[in-house]
Write a protein that holds these residues in place. Structure first.
Motif, mmCIF file in Angstrom:
data_model
loop_
_atom_site.group_PDB
_atom_site.id
_atom_site.type_symbol
_atom_site.label_atom_id
_atom_site.label_comp_id
_atom_site.label_asym_id
_atom_site.label_seq_id
_atom_site.Cartn_x
_atom_site.Cartn_y
_atom_site.Cartn_z
ATOM 1 N N ILE A 368 0.830 -1.209 0.000
ATOM 2 C CA ILE A 368 0.000 0.000 0.000
ATOM 3 C C ILE A 368 0.860 1.252 0.000
ATOM 4 O O ILE A 368 0.410 2.326 -0.394
ATOM 5 C CB ILE A 368 -0.973 0.000 1.201
ATOM 6 C CG1 ILE A 368 -2.164 0.924 0.928
ATOM 7 C CG2 ILE A 368 -0.267 0.366 2.485
ATOM 8 C CD1 ILE A 368 -3.051 0.451 -0.194
ATOM 9 N N HIS A 369 2.132 1.134 0.433
ATOM 10 C CA HIS A 369 3.018 2.301 0.429
ATOM 11 C C HIS A 369 3.349 2.761 -0.992
ATOM 12 O O HIS A 369 3.849 3.866 -1.187
ATOM 13 C CB HIS A 369 4.316 1.991 1.195
ATOM 14 C CG HIS A 369 4.105 1.732 2.653
ATOM 15 N ND1 HIS A 369 3.735 2.716 3.536
ATOM 16 C CD2 HIS A 369 4.194 0.593 3.379
ATOM 17 C CE1 HIS A 369 3.619 2.199 4.753
ATOM 18 N NE2 HIS A 369 3.892 0.915 4.681
ATOM 19 N N GLY A 370 3.084 1.912 -1.971
ATOM 20 C CA GLY A 370 3.314 2.316 -3.355
ATOM 21 C C GLY A 370 2.046 2.716 -4.079
ATOM 22 O O GLY A 370 2.022 2.761 -5.315
ATOM 23 N N LEU A 371 1.005 3.026 -3.323
ATOM 24 C CA LEU A 371 -0.284 3.316 -3.936
ATOM 25 C C LEU A 371 -0.210 4.501 -4.907
ATOM 26 O O LEU A 371 -0.838 4.477 -5.969
ATOM 27 C CB LEU A 371 -1.326 3.592 -2.849
ATOM 28 C CG LEU A 371 -2.750 3.880 -3.326
ATOM 29 C CD1 LEU A 371 -3.294 2.697 -4.124
ATOM 30 C CD2 LEU A 371 -3.663 4.186 -2.143
ATOM 31 N N THR A 372 0.547 5.530 -4.562
ATOM 32 C CA THR A 372 0.643 6.697 -5.447
ATOM 33 C C THR A 372 1.158 6.286 -6.823
ATOM 34 O O THR A 372 0.601 6.684 -7.855
ATOM 35 C CB THR A 372 1.568 7.763 -4.838
ATOM 36 O OG1 THR A 372 1.050 8.165 -3.570
ATOM 37 C CG2 THR A 372 1.664 8.979 -5.752
ATOM 38 N N GLU A 373 2.218 5.486 -6.845
ATOM 39 C CA GLU A 373 2.762 5.017 -8.117
ATOM 40 C C GLU A 373 1.727 4.189 -8.879
ATOM 41 O O GLU A 373 1.576 4.341 -10.099
ATOM 42 C CB GLU A 373 4.019 4.170 -7.873
ATOM 43 C CG GLU A 373 4.623 3.587 -9.145
ATOM 44 C CD GLU A 373 5.780 2.648 -8.872
ATOM 45 O OE1 GLU A 373 6.057 1.787 -9.726
ATOM 46 O OE2 GLU A 373 6.399 2.768 -7.778
ATOM 47 N N SER A 374 1.007 3.323 -8.174
ATOM 48 C CA SER A 374 0.022 2.473 -8.841
ATOM 49 C C SER A 374 -1.128 3.286 -9.414
ATOM 50 O O SER A 374 -1.632 2.986 -10.502
ATOM 51 C CB SER A 374 -0.514 1.416 -7.867
ATOM 52 O OG SER A 374 0.478 0.460 -7.557
ATOM 53 N N VAL A 375 -1.544 4.319 -8.687
ATOM 54 C CA VAL A 375 -2.625 5.160 -9.193
ATOM 55 C C VAL A 375 -2.165 5.909 -10.441
ATOM 56 O O VAL A 375 -2.933 6.096 -11.386
ATOM 57 C CB VAL A 375 -3.102 6.140 -8.098
ATOM 58 C CG1 VAL A 375 -4.039 7.189 -8.673
ATOM 59 C CG2 VAL A 375 -3.800 5.367 -6.977
ATOM 60 N N ARG A 376 -0.896 6.331 -10.449
ATOM 61 C CA ARG A 376 -0.374 7.053 -11.614
ATOM 62 C C ARG A 376 -0.210 6.137 -12.828
ATOM 63 O O ARG A 376 -0.468 6.531 -13.959
ATOM 64 C CB ARG A 376 0.971 7.678 -11.270
ATOM 65 C CG ARG A 376 0.852 8.953 -10.429
ATOM 66 C CD ARG A 376 2.211 9.506 -10.076
ATOM 67 N NE ARG A 376 2.090 10.822 -9.439
ATOM 68 C CZ ARG A 376 3.013 11.359 -8.662
ATOM 69 N NH1 ARG A 376 4.138 10.692 -8.417
ATOM 70 N NH2 ARG A 376 2.840 12.541 -8.129
ATOM 71 N N THR A 377 0.225 4.895 -12.592
ATOM 72 C CA THR A 377 0.576 4.027 -13.709
ATOM 73 C C THR A 377 -0.477 2.962 -14.020
ATOM 74 O O THR A 377 -0.487 2.409 -15.118
ATOM 75 C CB THR A 377 1.902 3.298 -13.426
ATOM 76 O OG1 THR A 377 1.715 2.413 -12.297
ATOM 77 C CG2 THR A 377 3.006 4.294 -13.104
ATOM 78 N N GLY A 378 -1.328 2.652 -13.033
ATOM 79 C CA GLY A 378 -2.293 1.576 -13.200
ATOM 80 C C GLY A 378 -1.672 0.204 -13.067
ATOM 81 O O GLY A 378 -2.320 -0.813 -13.338
#
Length: 599
Positions: A368-378
């Protein structure tokens, strides 16, 4: 209504809806039944000042629980169920201030109450040489029913903690069963060590024991620790239930016998409220260091704790001081701490597993700490945070063992209603793809004498299953009908009458999920089906926990929860159609799929 003792009142319920009926919105409901001594129901009460309770709503997929406000409910044991007379007995303990207790002692003949349940309780094992049973006042109804239902010749040691000597009850007596009453003599419930001391000091009989422990959460926890760590009793041979937790109750200003639901929060509710930025990080740090566990074992000083966890004493003092402000700890003296009721929750195994970064659930939660990256990249960001993909984590045998052990604890609630339903009727050979396969198969083969099951699993899962099956399915004849093959969900399933795929697609993109479904149906017998259980995102009834699971799956796997429409698209891409849809247990939906053109 009958006062069994000065500390317990029995209320007998009856009513037409104990029989089969149709809900107000048209859904058929089965007749009430209770077959287990620890079966429980959830009684629903009115909020203070309200004439009607907030009730769950029956829907096609099960019960829908309103969230704001939630039903005001409490769980109680089914003391007696007489199906012929249509009578249900519930015993209420009189100690402290509680919603149910106050209602019971103010109830009059003819009053109405709503409830739902029961949930299924675990049956006692048949291979134990003797039983160790221990519980406080709240466990008396279950213990009394247990003693009534024990087969003749059973050997058991039973310890029951009660408030006063007058609270003893007449229980069924039989040779080989020893009952010891432990009297608090006026001490408040949850403040003594009587029950734990009795378990520690009991005579240890020869043979294999099975322990059933119930009552206040801390007493149950400590008794279980002793049995596992000092007596060497396997965890699977202990059934333990924390019926209640000692904590602060805020009463209504207008009625001192009624808790104020707005100001009284359970330890779990209060802990949930703390999950904000610094608070959850500090809490996870304490769990990773093992601080709550050590304090619960009597290591209370900052200096001693620092030595035990290999930490800087000054820095650890800051952490403990902050945990004190969060009401997880209380200071018992200069530099010494104890756990509050909220802090006690952090010693529960499932909570440690969730919060510790090496736990089966905690390690996945790191994503979950990488959520920002996942939201940006999908796409999944887990590898950016941990240096590994989660698929690589799952290849580690130690992690996979703990992951599957955690899954196994929750399988009975899913598998039992499936086994009792008609879903597997006529199925001679079932292929199963599921992380919780062992516990599920146990229920399936026990309920269907002619059923053969092949579990498909990756090598690390298969290794764990082969080691676990003798314990999970002790009956050799049943176990002989179960085999494990090493293959993924992407390979053609072995020929079978039905293929059951349970919660396997949350971490797969649509194209991969469709391919897996297509492979599952490839070798079906004529008239065969694919049964599918998959967690879905309900856009018509948004749920916070569904949202959390959706975001976590995005960050860890690059996927997430599908809506029903999205799942239908995957099913169609696989060349399948939904022939039927079944609801089992507490609202679990099973999609019954067949190849297109055969329906």
């Amino acid at each position: 209504m009958t006062d069994l003792t000065p500390g317990m009142r029995r209320i007998t319920f009856t009513g037409a809806q104990l029989r089969a009926f149709t809900s107000a919105n048209g859904f058929p409901q089965p007749a009430f039944d209770s077959t287990g001594f620890d079966d429980d129901i959830r009684l629903v009460f009115c909020y203070p000042g309200q004439a009607e309770p907030v009730l769950p709503v029956q829907k096609e997929k099960g019960l829908d629980l309103p969230r704001d406000p939630r039903p005001l409910s409490r769980i109680y044991t089914v003391r007696r169920w007489d199906a012929e007379a249509g009578e249900l007995d519930v015993d209420f303990v009189r100690h402290g201030i509680g919603v149910g207790t106050t209602w019971a002692y103010r109830a009059n003949v003819g009053d109405r109450i709503h409830f739902f349940g029961p949930s299924a309780s675990r049956a006692l094992p048949h291979d134990a040489d003797w039983l160790l049973v221990a519980g406080d006042d709240t466990a008396v109804p279950a213990i009394a029913r247990l003693l009534e239902e024990l087969p003749t010749g059973t050997r058991a040691q039973v310890f029951i903690e009660i408030g006063e000597d007058e609270h003893r009850q007449e229980l069924r007596e039989q040779p080989g069963v020893e009952v010891t009453w432990l009297v608090r003599d006026g001490a408040e419930a949850g403040t003594t060590t009587l029950l734990v001391d009795a378990v520690r000091n009991c005579g240890w009989w020869d043979g294999k024991p099975f322990a059933w422990l119930a009552g206040e959460q801390r007493s149950v926890r400590d008794a279980r620790r002793h049995l596992v760590e000092d007596r060497g009793v396997p965890k699977e041979d202990i059934e333990f239930i924390g019926y209640w937790r000692r904590g602060e109750v805020v009463v209504l200003d207008t009625d001192k016998a009624v808790p104020d639901p707005e100001r009284t929060r359970t330890p779990f509710e209060r802990l949930h409220d703390l999950v904000e930025l610094i608070a959850p990080i500090a809490i996870r740090t304490a769990v990773e260091l093992g601080v709550p566990e050590l304090i619960s074992r009597g290591v209370t000083g900052v200096e001693d704790l620092a030595g035990k966890v290999d930490a800087d004493e000054r820095a650890l003092g800051k952490l403990l001081r902050y945990l004190h402000t969060l009401d997880l700890l209380t200071e018992t003296g200069p530099g010494h701490y104890a756990l509050t009721p909220v802090g006690e929750v952090l010693t529960l195994e499932f909570m440690i597993d969730l919060l510790h970064p090496a736990g089966a659930a905690g390690r996945e939660m790191l994503g979950i700490h990488g959520l920002t990256e996942s939201v940006r990249t999908g796409r999944a960001s887990y590898v950016s945070i941990t240096g590994q993909t989660f698929a690589e984590v799952r290849t580690e045998q130690d992690y996979e063992d703990r992951y599957l052990e955690r899954l196994a604890k929750f399988q009975a609630a899913l598998a039992e209603p499936i086994a009792r339903s008609e879903l597997l009727a006529g199925v001679r050979h079932l292929v199963l793809h599921s992380g919780g396969a062992g516990g599920q198969v146990r229920e399936f083969v026990a309920a269907h004498d002619d059923l053969r099951v092949t579990i498909c699993a990756l090598p690390s899962q298969a290794d764990w299953l082969r080691r676990d099956l003798p314990d999970t399915i002790p009956d050799e004849r049943q176990r002989a009908r179960v085999s494990v093959v090493e293959q993924s969900v992407f390979e053609p399933s072995p020929p079978a009458d039905a293929v059951f795929v349970i919660r396997a697609f949350k971490n797969l993109p649509d194209a991969d999920a469709a391919h897996a479904l297509r492979r599952a149906a490839e070798n079906l017998s004529p008239g065969g089906r694919v049964l599918l259980i998959e967690d879905l995102f309900d856009t018509d009834d948004l749920d916070e926990h569904d949202g959390e699971a959706d975001l976590l799956a995005l960050a860890v796997h690059g996927s997430g929860l599908r809506t029903l429409a999205e799942l239908d698209t995957v099913i169609a891409q696989a060349g399948l159609v939904r022939a039927a849809q079944h609801t089992v247990g507490w609202g679990t939906t099973v999609h019954d799929l067949v190849p297109a053109g055969t329906h």
